[in-house]
Design an enzyme around this catalytic site. Structure first.
Site, PDB file in Angstrom:
ATOM      1  N   SER A  66       6.731 -21.122 -30.615  1.00 54.36           N
ATOM      2  CA  SER A  66       6.950 -21.320 -32.126  1.00 54.36           C
ATOM      3  C   SER A  66       7.979 -20.491 -32.404  1.00 54.36           C
ATOM      4  O   SER A  66       8.457 -20.728 -33.735  1.00 54.36           O
ATOM      5  CB  SER A  66       5.679 -20.992 -32.894  1.00 54.36           C
ATOM      6  OG  SER A  66       5.060 -19.716 -32.766  1.00 54.36           O
ATOM      7  N   HIS A 112       7.159 -28.200 -30.199  1.00 56.35           N
ATOM      8  CA  HIS A 112       6.381 -27.390 -31.277  1.00 56.35           C
ATOM      9  C   HIS A 112       5.443 -28.097 -32.113  1.00 56.35           C
ATOM     10  O   HIS A 112       5.920 -28.645 -33.182  1.00 56.35           O
ATOM     11  CB  HIS A 112       7.500 -26.348 -31.968  1.00 56.35           C
ATOM     12  CG  HIS A 112       6.818 -25.384 -32.884  1.00 56.35           C
ATOM     13  ND1 HIS A 112       7.185 -25.134 -34.129  1.00 56.35           N
ATOM     14  CD2 HIS A 112       5.638 -24.775 -32.582  1.00 56.35           C
ATOM     15  CE1 HIS A 112       6.144 -24.021 -34.589  1.00 56.35           C
ATOM     16  NE2 HIS A 112       5.361 -24.013 -33.879  1.00 56.35           N
ATOM     17  N   GLU A 166       7.943 -30.348 -34.050  1.00 56.63           N
ATOM     18  CA  GLU A 166       9.538 -30.049 -34.083  1.00 56.63           C
ATOM     19  C   GLU A 166       9.868 -30.164 -32.359  1.00 56.63           C
ATOM     20  O   GLU A 166       9.351 -29.399 -31.571  1.00 56.63           O
ATOM     21  CB  GLU A 166       9.403 -28.521 -34.449  1.00 56.63           C
ATOM     22  CG  GLU A 166       9.807 -28.415 -35.797  1.00 56.63           C
ATOM     23  CD  GLU A 166      10.207 -26.706 -36.245  1.00 56.63           C
ATOM     24  OE1 GLU A 166      10.719 -26.447 -37.028  1.00 56.63           O
ATOM     25  OE2 GLU A 166       9.332 -26.003 -35.430  1.00 56.63           O
ATOM     26  N   ASN A 178       9.235 -22.442 -39.212  1.00 59.81           N
ATOM     27  CA  ASN A 178       8.988 -21.138 -39.271  1.00 59.81           C
ATOM     28  C   ASN A 178      10.047 -19.925 -39.844  1.00 59.81           C
ATOM     29  O   ASN A 178       9.858 -19.161 -40.706  1.00 59.81           O
ATOM     30  CB  ASN A 178       8.541 -20.239 -37.745  1.00 59.81           C
ATOM     31  CG  ASN A 178       7.020 -20.521 -37.386  1.00 59.81           C
ATOM     32  OD1 ASN A 178       6.234 -20.838 -38.457  1.00 59.81           O
ATOM     33  ND2 ASN A 178       6.835 -20.553 -36.352  1.00 59.81           N
TER      34      ASN A 178
END
Ligand SMILES: C[C@H](O)CC(=O)SCCNC(=O)CCNC(=O)[C@H](O)C(C)(C)COP(=O)(O)OP(=O)(O)OC[C@H]1O[C@@H](n2cnc3c(N)ncnc32)[C@H](O)[C@@H]1OP(=O)(O)O
Length: 725
Positions: A428, A449, A461, A499
């Protein structure tokens, strides 16, 4: 078809006296203005011709209609198309021309009849469908209301309670259920659809079947007093579930008007409300999301080059923890054979056990049969070595976030997997170039991800490095589609898109609390804004271990804009690490109910003394609006960086990443769309002011400064930015 027109209808009159009108507007036969005006002309002709006794409406290529052409709303919002007279389509065409005609109409429904499509069919005098047909009014999901008479005809066909359920949840029903509800008159195999519909239409003419106008039906409506109670309850529920949206309540107004004052008044109210909702901000946001979500799989330079996805026949997953088992579940649910590799028997058993538990919960809820469970589980095989990797087409590594461990795994994969095999990591945060450093396979290394729980969360992702081949991206997009995920293709960097946006969100909240703001008021303001929960409740849910690990990555990579807070580490030292330990920012009881904790103050004060910051009287008394701005403008700032660096190709991809990865409210259109609704100048000026008072954490980035100086929207394409992709 004229290239400027969008869709058409064609009419063929048979020797039996039935005119079959076919809706043609690929891919879903949406009802564009061109289709609707063509339909009107066909009707006028059919009604005036002596050789036409009855009419059948159907859709081309196995689909009745996906509803009104949604891009038409956008054209009205932008002012590029003038809205026809309020109620023109619903009342003048669908009701007065079609339903009130001297010749009966029958809808022949294959595939889907959604929104305006179902509404058109409900104005017909009977509906015949194939077994696979989906019937629904999903308009509220788009921020609009059923506007072609659905608020009036659906309750009259299926009853008020069921109609409310279908409209308020936007969920379609299948043909069989539609049949038992009275929405569909007969369900027949595809090959018999048109012949049955023709015969039915002639039977109505010859009075062998009833000639029913849905709008005039009353037998399914409850008595007025009861109807009012049902609507009152629905309003209460709607206010609770969608407090920031007006259109569901406006839709209920139209329904109520029809029940209290009759269907004609109801149609007029529906038309009036339908035209008003188009200009609501929430509607603009939801329509933007509809198209943006479908746009994420269109990647310039990748999907426009004619590449065809290769067939992925078998997938291997390394690591059977929470993520690995979730990914395995998602894959076997879509019929991919999967090998799950672990380091020892104990871990392997636990990993397989997690997959089993994921599926068993479906069996318990009744959404999966026992047979399907067995069949799905049989697609999963466990392994303790790489021997069985010799014929896999894709590997997804999902071990802990440890660079040297991942490097070793990728070096091993290169030895055991076939040359064509895609080597994906579910990291991540970690840079993929580092993960693949010890291999020569950079062109097939990619990030996949997933978000936890991977078999439930809809976002994927897909992370590409400078070396990842376009073919690998196309392959992964295809797998993503098959496992029903919305993919967002992003460039390689620490934290990728989601993130990167999450870091400043949490950090801003920590900063505010250290300077005197109340964490519980922050959580409340943010929940009211529309996030599923506030940042503190979220930290508790994710657990402080994960929160610290991700924060460390951000601190290491972007020290210049990190706000370092000790609140979480201090609490963890005391073994309060979030919901799992029943103590974090909140206290938790047996039922996971969160309760504020007066002890929290102690940790905040200690963290404040470490950071050397003071309580700021202004921040102690923040309004809800200020809380939202101070928490989300740093997120907008980071989203701007992600966009300017080319990590995201389109601003709309960040909107979808924020909605599906962070829980940003869809009716606000996503992070960039929301930011643009306030304007780059305003956001810049606020961040600039805070950065002068509170430091570089708030400093607006160059991209934001430039857009603000030009008064340009943040979501406009980055022309000059050097793409890192
Ligand atoms: C006045 C009326 O009451 C108002 C209305 O009718 S509003 C419209 C109500 N209808 C809807 O909400 C249905 C919206 N569409 C969907 O849910 C899904 O597209 C679907 C179930 C029809 C098909 O799903 P699926 O097969 O997965 O294909 P999907 O990728 O979603 O759509 C295929 C294409 O059709 C387009 N499309 C689907 N429905 C559309 C519509 N109603 N209008 C315009 N375009 C539409 C999509 O944008 C997509 O275009 P693209 O290929 O260029 O990206």
């Amino acid at each position: 078809m004229d290239s400027r027109t969008k869709g058409k209808t064609v009419m063929e009159v048979g020797g039996d006296g039935v005119a079959v009108i076919t809706l043609i507007n690929p891919p879903v036969n949406s009802l564009s203005f061109d289709v609707l005006y063509n339909l009107k002309s066909n009707y006028e002709e059919a009604l005036s011709r002596n050789d036409v006794k009855a009419i059948v409406i159907t859709g081309a290529k196995g689909k009745f209609s996906g509803g009104f052409d949604i891009s038409g709303f956008g054209e009205i919002q932008k002012g590029t198309r003038k809205e026809p007279k309020v109620g023109y389509i619903s009342i003048d065409i669908i009701t007065d021309l079609l339903e009130a005609a001297r010749k009966p109409s029958v809808a022949a429904i294959d595939g889907l009849a959604l929104g305006g499509g179902l509404e058109l069919s409900m104005a017909c005098h009977a509906r015949i469908s194939t077994p696979g047909a989906q019937l629904g009014l999903p308009e509220l999901q788009l921020g609009v209301i059923p506007g072609f008479g659905g608020t009036q005809r659906l309750p009259r066909l299926v009853g008020l309670t069921k109609a409310l359920e279908m409209i308020l949840t936007s969920k379609p029903v299948r043909a069989e259920e539609g049949h038992s509800l009275g929405l569909i008159d007969a369900v027949v195999p595809s090959a018999e659809l048109l012949t049955t519909a023709r015969r039915w239409a002639l039977d109505i003419v010859e009075r062998r079947k009833p000639w029913i106008s849905s709008l005039l039906k009353t037998d399914k409506l409850p008595p007025l007093g009861e109807a009012r109670e049902i609507l009152k309850f629905a309003r209460g529920q709607t206010r609770k579930q969608a407090p920031n949206m007006k259109h569901p309540l406006m839709c209920l107004d139209a329904l109520e008007m029809g029940i209290v004052s009759g269907p004609r008044a109801g149609l007029e109210k529906e038309a009036e409300v339908g035209s008003q909702v188009i200009s609501l901000d929430t509607t603009k946001g939801l329509i933007h999301v509809f198209f943006s979500q479908r746009g994420t799989a269109k990647v310039p330079g990748v999907t426009d080059g004619g590449l065809v996805p290769r067939k992925i026949k078998k997938v291997a997953i390394i690591g059977g923890g929470l993520m690995g088992s979730g990914i395995a579940t998602a894959l076997i649910l879509s019929n991919y054979p999967v090998i799950l590799k672990e380091v020892n028997e104990k871990f392997l058993e636990a990993g397989i056990g997690r997959v089993k538990a994921n599926l068993q919960s479906r069996v318990r809820k009744g959404s999966m049969s026992k047979e399907k469970f067995e069949k799905t589980m049989s697609l999963l095989k466990g392994s303790l070595d790489y021997e069985s990797f010799r014929d896999v087409d894709m590997v997804i590594e999902a071990v802990i976030e440890n660079i040297s461990l991942k490097q070793q795994i990728f070096a091993d994969l290169e030895k055991y997997c076939p040359q064509h095999c895609i080597l994906a990591s579910n990291t991540s945060t970690i840079d993929l170039n580092k993960i693949g450093e010890r291999t020569k396979s950079q062109d097939r290394i990619v990030g996949a991800h997933f978000f936890s729980p991977a078999h439930v969360m809809p976002l994927l992702e897909i992370v590409r490095t400078n070396h990842t081949s376009a073919q690998v991206i196309v392959d992964l997009l295809d797998v993503g589609k098959k496992i029903k995920k919305t993919p967002v293709v992003v460039g390689n960097c620490t934290g990728f898109a989601v993130n990167r946006m999450f870091f400043p969100y949490t950090q801003a909240a920590m900063f505010l609390v250290e300077r005197g703001a109340d964490p519980y008021l922050i959580d409340m303001a943010i929940s009211k804004f529309g996030m599923p929960m506030g940042p503190f409740r979220l930290c508790d849910l994710v657990g402080f271990g994960v929160a610290i690990a991700t924060a460390t990555q951000f601190i290491e990579n972007f020290p210049e804009r990190t706000y370092k807070s000790m609140i979480i580490p201090l609490m963890q030292e005391d073994k309060r690490a979030g919901e799992a330990t029943r103590k974090g920012f909140y206290l938790y009881d047996d039922k996971r109910k969160a309760k504020p904790d007066p002890e929290l103050k102690k940790y905040i004060e200690k963290a404040r003394s470490i950071s050397g910051g003071n309580v700021d009287p202004k921040l102690v008394k923040l309004s809800e609006k200020e809380i939202i701005e101070m928490t989300f403008f740093p997120v907008v700032n980071e989203a701007c960086r992600v966009f300017a660096e080319g990590i995201a190709v389109k601003a709309a991809d960040l909107d979808i990443a924020a909605i599906m990865g962070m829980g940003f409210p869809p009716y606000r259109g996503g992070i960039m769309f929301w930011a643009d609704s306030m304007g780059s100048k305003y956001i810049y000026s606020r961040l600039d002011e805070w950065s002068k008072t509170y430091g570089d954490f708030f400093k607006p980035c160059a991209f934001l400064a430039e857009r603000a100086s030009k008064g340009a929207p943040l979501s406009a394409p980055v022309e000059q930015a050097r793409s890192r992709l």
